[in-house]
Every structure is written in C-alpha cells, then in structure tokens.
Design an enzyme around this catalytic site. Structure first.
Site, short mmCIF file in Angstrom:
data_model
loop_
_atom_site.label_atom_id
_atom_site.label_comp_id
_atom_site.label_asym_id
_atom_site.label_seq_id
_atom_site.Cartn_x
_atom_site.Cartn_y
_atom_site.Cartn_z
N ASP A 142 -5.13 -12.02 3.88
CA ASP A 142 -6.02 -11.80 2.73
C ASP A 142 -7.22 -10.99 3.18
O ASP A 142 -7.58 -11.01 4.37
CB ASP A 142 -6.54 -13.15 2.20
CG ASP A 142 -5.51 -13.90 1.36
OD1 ASP A 142 -4.44 -13.35 1.05
OD2 ASP A 142 -5.80 -15.06 1.01
N ARG B 117 -1.23 -5.51 -0.32
CA ARG B 117 -1.57 -6.06 -1.64
C ARG B 117 -2.81 -5.32 -2.10
O ARG B 117 -3.78 -5.20 -1.35
CB ARG B 117 -1.87 -7.55 -1.55
CG ARG B 117 -2.41 -8.12 -2.88
CD ARG B 117 -3.06 -9.49 -2.70
NE ARG B 117 -2.13 -10.48 -2.22
CZ ARG B 117 -2.50 -11.52 -1.46
NH1 ARG B 117 -3.77 -11.70 -1.12
NH2 ARG B 117 -1.61 -12.39 -1.03
C1 LIG Z 1 -2.20 -12.68 -5.95
C2 LIG Z 1 -3.67 -12.37 -5.80
C3 LIG Z 1 -4.21 -12.29 -4.54
C4 LIG Z 1 -5.56 -11.98 -4.37
N1 LIG Z 1 -6.06 -11.80 -3.11
C5 LIG Z 1 -7.34 -11.40 -2.96
C6 LIG Z 1 -7.86 -11.07 -1.68
O1 LIG Z 1 -7.18 -11.11 -0.64
N2 LIG Z 1 -9.17 -10.69 -1.60
C7 LIG Z 1 -9.97 -10.60 -2.70
O2 LIG Z 1 -11.13 -10.21 -2.58
N3 LIG Z 1 -9.49 -10.91 -3.93
C8 LIG Z 1 -8.21 -11.31 -4.08
N4 LIG Z 1 -7.73 -11.59 -5.33
C9 LIG Z 1 -8.68 -11.73 -6.48
C10 LIG Z 1 -8.89 -10.41 -7.19
O3 LIG Z 1 -9.60 -9.55 -6.32
C11 LIG Z 1 -9.68 -10.60 -8.47
O4 LIG Z 1 -10.89 -11.17 -8.24
C12 LIG Z 1 -9.00 -11.44 -9.52
O5 LIG Z 1 -7.62 -11.28 -9.48
C13 LIG Z 1 -9.50 -11.05 -10.91
O6 LIG Z 1 -9.27 -9.68 -11.12
P1 LIG Z 1 -8.19 -9.14 -12.15
O7 LIG Z 1 -7.48 -8.00 -11.51
O8 LIG Z 1 -7.33 -10.22 -12.61
O9 LIG Z 1 -9.06 -8.46 -13.28
P2 LIG Z 1 -10.23 -9.03 -14.20
O10 LIG Z 1 -10.64 -7.85 -15.00
O11 LIG Z 1 -11.23 -9.77 -13.42
O12 LIG Z 1 -9.47 -10.05 -15.12
C14 LIG Z 1 -8.50 -9.65 -16.07
C15 LIG Z 1 -8.30 -10.76 -17.06
O13 LIG Z 1 -7.67 -11.84 -16.38
C16 LIG Z 1 -8.19 -13.05 -16.83
N5 LIG Z 1 -8.62 -13.83 -15.68
C17 LIG Z 1 -8.95 -13.38 -14.46
N6 LIG Z 1 -9.27 -14.40 -13.64
C18 LIG Z 1 -9.14 -15.52 -14.39
C19 LIG Z 1 -9.31 -16.91 -14.15
N7 LIG Z 1 -9.69 -17.36 -12.96
N8 LIG Z 1 -9.07 -17.79 -15.14
C20 LIG Z 1 -8.65 -17.38 -16.35
N9 LIG Z 1 -8.48 -16.07 -16.65
C21 LIG Z 1 -8.72 -15.16 -15.70
C22 LIG Z 1 -9.33 -12.77 -17.77
O14 LIG Z 1 -8.85 -12.97 -19.08
C23 LIG Z 1 -9.62 -11.32 -17.58
O15 LIG Z 1 -9.97 -10.72 -18.78
C24 LIG Z 1 -6.38 -11.82 -5.53
C25 LIG Z 1 -5.82 -11.90 -6.79
C26 LIG Z 1 -4.49 -12.14 -6.95
C27 LIG Z 1 -3.91 -12.14 -8.32
#
Ligand SMILES: Cc1cc2nc3c(=O)[nH]c(=O)nc-3n(C[C@H](O)[C@H](O)[C@H](O)COP(=O)(O)OP(=O)(O)OC[C@H]3O[C@@H](n4cnc5c(N)ncnc54)[C@H](O)[C@@H]3O)c2cc1C
Length: 302
Positions: A125, A176
């Site tokens: 990660d 990723r």
């Molecule tokens: C499989 C996976 C691995 C990841 N690994 C890392 C990593 O190694 N390092 C790192 O910095 N980040 C990591 N992340 C987190 C990522 O960087 C984002 O912070 C997170 O995924 C929210 O971004 P988004 O792309 O979903 O977009 P956003 O624009 O933040 O969210 C899109 C939509 O998703 C919904 N949503 C998002 N989060 C939530 C929630 N918690 N509860 C309910 N609804 C929600 C909301 O409706 C929002 O409108 C990971 C995410 C995923 C899915």
C-alpha cells in the site's frame, strides 16, 4: 447536513470509540483472521476476489514488526488452506519503513518469499508522501528478487505521480492506482478534486498503454466510467486490469461492475487496530453524520 458532516469530521477525536466502532463496522471484517476468512469466502461466492489487510500502521518497535510478518504469513497460509481467491496488502510502515529501510526490506522480503512459495502476491500500500520514494524503491528491489509476486500503489493526488507512472510504465510494473487518502501539503499534492480526477485518468492511460497490470481502485462512478472508456479505446485485454473497492463502500456499484463481467477485488481489513483506518473511512463517507447521529441514540451492544 453538509455542515453537520463537517462538524462531525472536525470533532471525530471526541466521538466515543464505541460509537466510531459501531458505525465503522461495515468497513472491517472483524477482529480475527477467521472473520476475514468468512468475509473473503462470501466475496468469492459473489464472484469477487479479495485482498486482505491486517489493520495497523507505523510502528517503532522491532518486535511488533516481526509479529506483523508472522500475522501476514498466517493469512497467506489460511488463504491457501481455505482455497480462497485473495492476496494480501501491507503497509510498509508496519514492517518498519520509518525505522530502518534495510530491516523493513528483510521483513517484507520474508513475506513475499512465503507468497512466492504458494503462488500468491503481496501489494505494498502507499502511505503519506514521506513514504513514496522508499516504498517505490522497496517495490523495485523486491520485484528484482521475486518478480510478479509483488506490486505497489500510486496516488493521483500527488504531483509526482505522472512522472512515477511513466517510469513504472517503462518497467511494466504491477500497480494499484487510487486517488490517495492522507492529508498532504499542497506543495506535493493537488487539492482540487478536478485535478486529482484528471491526473487519475491520465496516469491510468499511461500505465495501461504500456502493458502494466493495473488495479483501478475507486468508488467514483465517473472514474470507473472513464477507466472503462480508456480500456475500450486502448483495447486492453481483461487479463491486464481489475477494479478494486473497499469493503463496505457502495455495494450497488460493486454488483454492477461484477454483473458487467469485470474482475473486481475487495479490500478486506481485519484486526484489533481498527481505529485509524475506520476514522479515515468515516471521514470519506458523505452520510457519516447521519450514521454517527443514529448510533448515538442506540444502546451499545459491546
Ligand atoms: C482497493 C483500494 C485500495 C486503496 N489503497 C490505498 C492506498 O494504498 N493508499 C491511499 O492513499 N489510498 C488508498 N485507497 C483510498 C483511496 O485513495 C481513496 O481515498 C478512496 O478510495 C476514496 O476515493 P474514491 O476514488 O472512491 O473517490 P471519492 O471521490 O473520494 O469518492 C467517490 C464516491 O464514493 C463514495 N465513497 C467513498 N468513500 C466512501 C466511504 N468511506 N463510505 C461511503 N461512501 C464512500 C462517495 O459516495 C463518493 O462520492 C484505496 C482505495 C481502494 C478502493
């Protein structure tokens, strides 16, 4: 409600832990490995694969990092014994990245060696920007030794990411791509969501175009749509990508992606060290205030 949401975000440290736990339960499989095994099995039965994460972050204690290595080896053995479709994701700081790079590398290498011996895979990660350089270095050094049994992550909120994507593309890395979750200085990261999104699509195109294997990690339906358009435009074969989502987030979108026939991996965290992960997830949840509010008026069960 938006204002209340912001207030809850700011005052999260004051929210009693049992309430945080109650509303965060959807994001974590449970405290024990058997909880994670049960959730992964359920995901597999629904046509999704998984990646298991043992909750825990930066440590400054060598004994703890060794316990983490052992914990993850147990996870890999359970995946094999139970015939599950899952790999593992680790936080390099829990393996000692902030203490001693060489020691951390030994720890992660021991785990990747175990993964290699049973045909599995370890993803590093990506944590906050102070870890980016060392995590990429760790990935490259381990890849030289263990090949396709290791991968890492880049974050589209970082200004350096397109340059990293270009270098990783030339190496046909296993990456990723996500937006990024940590609170970073503006000097190194975009703040504007439109910039972060544009950077996400741009980096994805660079990675896919070069033949990298990409885990497209997002719950943002616009990013999913843009990714599928890029995949179509580049004629990317299904073996070259997967979509990834976190446990407990937007299950409707999750089912739609599976029904459309794309490979989808669910990030399944478990363990007793649930608090920092849960508060990050809650702060991202647009309905957080409502959940916290409702939880406050329920009796605690634990
Ligand atoms: C499989 C996976 C691995 C990841 N690994 C890392 C990593 O190694 N390092 C790192 O910095 N980040 C990591 N992340 C987190 C990522 O960087 C984002 O912070 C997170 O995924 C929210 O971004 P988004 O792309 O979903 O977009 P956003 O624009 O933040 O969210 C899109 C939509 O998703 C919904 N949503 C998002 N989060 C939530 C929630 N918690 N509860 C309910 N609804 C929600 C909301 O409706 C929002 O409108 C990971 C995410 C995923 C899915």
């Amino acid at each position: 409600m938006k204002l209340f949401n912001e207030m809850v975000k700011l005052t999260m440290p004051l929210v009693p832990k049992p309430i945080v736990r109650r509303v965060a339960d959807r994001y974590i499989a449970g405290d024990e490995l058997e909880d994670a095994v049960a959730v992964v099995r359920r995901m597999n039965d629904r046509g999704m694969c998984a990646t298991v994460d043992i909750l825990g972050e930066a440590v400054d204690d060598r004994e703890k990092t060794l316990a983490t290595v052992e914990g993850y080896k147990e996870v890999l053995r359970a995946i094999k014994a139970e015939g599950l479709d899952s790999n593992v994701s680790i936080k390099p700081t829990a393996f000692g990245l902030k203490m001693d790079y060489g020691f951390c590398k030994e720890n992660v290498a021991a785990l990747v060696e175990e993964a290699l011996s049973i045909g599995n895979f370890v993803r590093l990660d990506m944590e906050d920007y102070t870890c980016t350089g060392d995590t990429l270095r760790l990935y490259r050094e381990l890849r030289a030794d263990f090949g396709e049994h290791v991968g890492t992550v880049i974050q589209s909120y970082l200004r350096r990411t397109v340059a990293d994507a270009r270098e990783l593309a030339a190496e046909k890395a296993n990456i990723r791509l996500c937006k990024g979750i940590y609170v970073e200085p503006r000097r190194v990261s975009y703040r504007d969501m439109a910039c972060i999104n544009a950077n996400f699509d741009y980096a994805l195109k660079i990675l896919l175009d070069s033949g990298c294997y990409v885990g497209i990690a997002t719950h943002d339906e616009k990013r999913v749509q843009a990714a599928l358009a890029i995949i179509d435009e580049l004629d990317t074969p299904p073996e070259q990508y997967e979509l990834q989502m976190l446990l407990g987030v937007d299950q409707e979108l999750r089912d739609i992606i599976v029904e459309q026939g794309h490979k989808l991996r669910i990030y399944v965290p478990f363990g007793r060290d649930w608090y920092p992960y849960s508060t990050r997830r809650l702060k991202e949840n647009p309905d957080m205030a409502g959940y916290v509010f409702r939880a406050m008026f329920k009796r605690y069960e634990k």
